[in-house]
Design a protein around this motif. Structure first.
Motif, mmCIF file in Angstrom:
data_model
loop_
_atom_site.group_PDB
_atom_site.id
_atom_site.type_symbol
_atom_site.label_atom_id
_atom_site.label_comp_id
_atom_site.label_asym_id
_atom_site.label_seq_id
_atom_site.Cartn_x
_atom_site.Cartn_y
_atom_site.Cartn_z
ATOM 1 N N LYS A 136 6.596 8.575 11.960
ATOM 2 C CA LYS A 136 5.087 8.627 12.204
ATOM 3 C C LYS A 136 4.582 7.172 12.461
ATOM 4 C CE LYS A 136 4.912 13.087 11.836
ATOM 5 N NZ LYS A 136 4.019 13.998 12.739
ATOM 6 N N ASN A 137 5.319 6.396 12.485
ATOM 7 C CA ASN A 137 5.053 4.963 12.489
ATOM 8 C C ASN A 137 4.318 4.269 11.375
ATOM 9 O OD1 ASN A 137 5.069 2.501 14.036
ATOM 10 N ND2 ASN A 137 2.933 2.997 14.827
ATOM 11 N N ILE A 138 4.637 4.794 10.021
ATOM 12 C CA ILE A 138 4.167 4.297 8.797
ATOM 13 C C ILE A 138 4.638 3.080 8.315
ATOM 14 C CG2 ILE A 138 3.594 4.950 6.478
ATOM 15 C CD1 ILE A 138 2.559 6.813 8.290
ATOM 16 N N ASP A 139 3.604 2.246 7.930
ATOM 17 C CA ASP A 139 3.788 0.773 7.552
ATOM 18 C C ASP A 139 4.064 1.045 6.061
ATOM 19 O OD1 ASP A 139 3.882 -1.810 7.131
ATOM 20 O OD2 ASP A 139 1.776 -2.134 7.573
ATOM 21 N N TYR A 140 5.185 0.603 5.758
ATOM 22 C CA TYR A 140 5.675 0.652 4.343
ATOM 23 C C TYR A 140 6.837 -0.533 3.873
ATOM 24 C CZ TYR A 140 10.083 2.895 6.137
ATOM 25 O OH TYR A 140 11.145 3.027 6.712
ATOM 26 N N ALA A 141 6.909 -0.548 2.558
ATOM 27 C CA ALA A 141 7.960 -1.547 2.062
ATOM 28 C C ALA A 141 8.880 -0.556 1.344
ATOM 29 C CB ALA A 141 7.029 -2.446 1.090
ATOM 30 N N THR A 142 9.938 -1.455 0.991
ATOM 31 C CA THR A 142 11.057 -0.572 0.411
ATOM 32 C C THR A 142 11.550 -1.335 -0.985
ATOM 33 O OG1 THR A 142 12.803 -1.176 1.738
ATOM 34 C CG2 THR A 142 11.691 0.654 2.301
ATOM 35 N N SER B 292 0.785 -1.254 -0.198
ATOM 36 C CA SER B 292 0.009 0.081 0.013
ATOM 37 C C SER B 292 0.947 1.078 0.048
ATOM 38 C CB SER B 292 -0.995 -0.028 1.306
ATOM 39 O OG SER B 292 -1.751 1.081 1.265
ATOM 40 N N CYS B 293 1.968 1.146 0.595
ATOM 41 C CA CYS B 293 3.022 2.257 0.658
ATOM 42 C C CYS B 293 4.222 1.548 0.369
ATOM 43 C CB CYS B 293 2.983 2.822 2.140
ATOM 44 S SG CYS B 293 4.052 4.440 2.067
ATOM 45 N N MET B 294 4.853 2.214 -0.754
ATOM 46 C CA MET B 294 5.912 1.735 -1.339
ATOM 47 C C MET B 294 7.127 3.094 -1.481
ATOM 48 S SD MET B 294 6.898 -1.301 -2.208
ATOM 49 C CE MET B 294 8.464 -2.101 -2.989
#
Length: 327
Positions: free
Chosen positions: A166-172, A139-141
């Motif tokens: 901000k404790n964002i859930d992201y992949a890289t 969802s967040c890349m």
């Protein structure tokens, strides 16, 4: 044989492992209630097209707990790489680029599949199709230089710091590892620099845009947040109908209390999953407060705390253990 198959029993799983022989078998453990598994199921199906020499075996972790226990599955999604019936690698969590890299690495070590007829030979995936899949892998890349643990440029480091704060859930994805992606993404999104952040498949922008969003307090309302520790603990506790938080694993307990409680459960014929609290201090400390129980091991059934070794011993001696677990 289809390249993506489901193992609904121990015998079926072992049969697939036997048929894969010296080839690579990727066991994908999932559950129907975990949203992150829906995404990874799509990723597995795409990988099967890209690396058809691999046998992909899906296992619903809660439906076949014997297999989950065998490979110490404590959370989903989890991927176990198997060759010649031996585990050669493992990956836990939603880590699309890392999973893709591992599959390619281990698949390349196997013999190539027999040539296909010309009419069936797959065409190499074009770069735009590949970029769409990467961008939509989470969802967040974030496409960056290096990794969140080791950023390899100041801009990447700054954007990671903002997202983490901000404790964002992201992949890289590390664009330094793949020049085709690095160059293709510039043209695809008409954005010449990195890092680049995407949300739900759409480009948000680079560091300047993320900084502006941060200063306007717009990040938390736009991007998905990571699970809180309490939410993570609830997920872990409900990973299996019976869940044991212990020191070590059932095969290698690292304290006498854990060894004893494993013996009681196994003698009673109770199927359970386990989590090694020595491997995760957040879980170790958080669970004490979450359940108001200061010691380990801790045994849970259907999401509710049964207790520690003393309680389990008492239940065993009174003949109530199986009833307590199954109620």
């Amino acid at each position: 044989m289809d390249r993506v198959v489901e193992a609904k029993s121990v015998d079926a799983f072992d049969d697939f492992a036997q048929k894969s022989g010296s080839g690579l078998l990727l066991a994908y453990f999932w559950t129907s209630w975990a949203d992150q598994c829906k995404q990874m199921t799509q990723v597995v199906n795409e990988l099967a097209k890209e690396s058809p020499q691999v046998l992909y075996v899906t296992v619903e972790a809660e439906s076949v707990p014997e297999i989950s226990l065998r490979y110490e599955i404590t959370a989903v999604p989890t991927f176990i790489f198997i060759k010649n019936k031996q585990v050669i690698d493992r990956l836990d969590g939603v880590k699309v680029p890392e999973l893709t890299k591992k599959v390619r690495h281990h698949a390349d070590m196997n013999a190539s599949p027999p040539p296909m007829p010309v009419s069936q030979t797959p065409h190499k995936e074009d770069i735009n199709t590949r970029l769409k899949k990467l961008i939509s892998a989470s969802s967040c890349m974030l496409f960056m230089k290096g990794s969140p643990q080791e950023p390899k440029c100041g801009f990447s480091k700054q954007i990671v710091e903002i997202l983490n704060s901000k404790n964002i859930d992201y992949a890289t994805f590390d664009i330094l590892e793949d020049n085709e992606v690095r160059q293709g993404l510039k043209k695809y999104s008409d954005w010449p620099t990195f890092p680049q952040l995407y949300h739900d498949g759409e480009l948000l922008g680079g560091l300047d845009i993320v900084k502006e969003m941060n200063e306007a307090d717009e990040i938390e309302g736009t991007l998905p947040k990571k699970q809180s520790l309490d939410e993570r603990l609830k997920t872990l506790i409900n990973t299996a109908p019976v869940m044991l938080f212990m020191k070590g694993s059932p095969d290698e307990p690292k304290c006498g209390f854990s060894r004893t409680i494993c013996g009681i459960l196994e003698d009673a014929g109770i199927k359970y999953n386990s989590f090694d609290i020595l491997e995760d201090n957040d879980v170790r400390q958080g669970l004490k407060k979450f359940s108001n129980w200061p010691t380990f091991p801790q045994l849970y059934a259907k999401g509710e705390l049964i207790g520690g070794l003393d309680i389990v011993k008492e239940l065993q001696e009174s003949g109530e253990l199986m009833n307590m677990i199954s109620d």
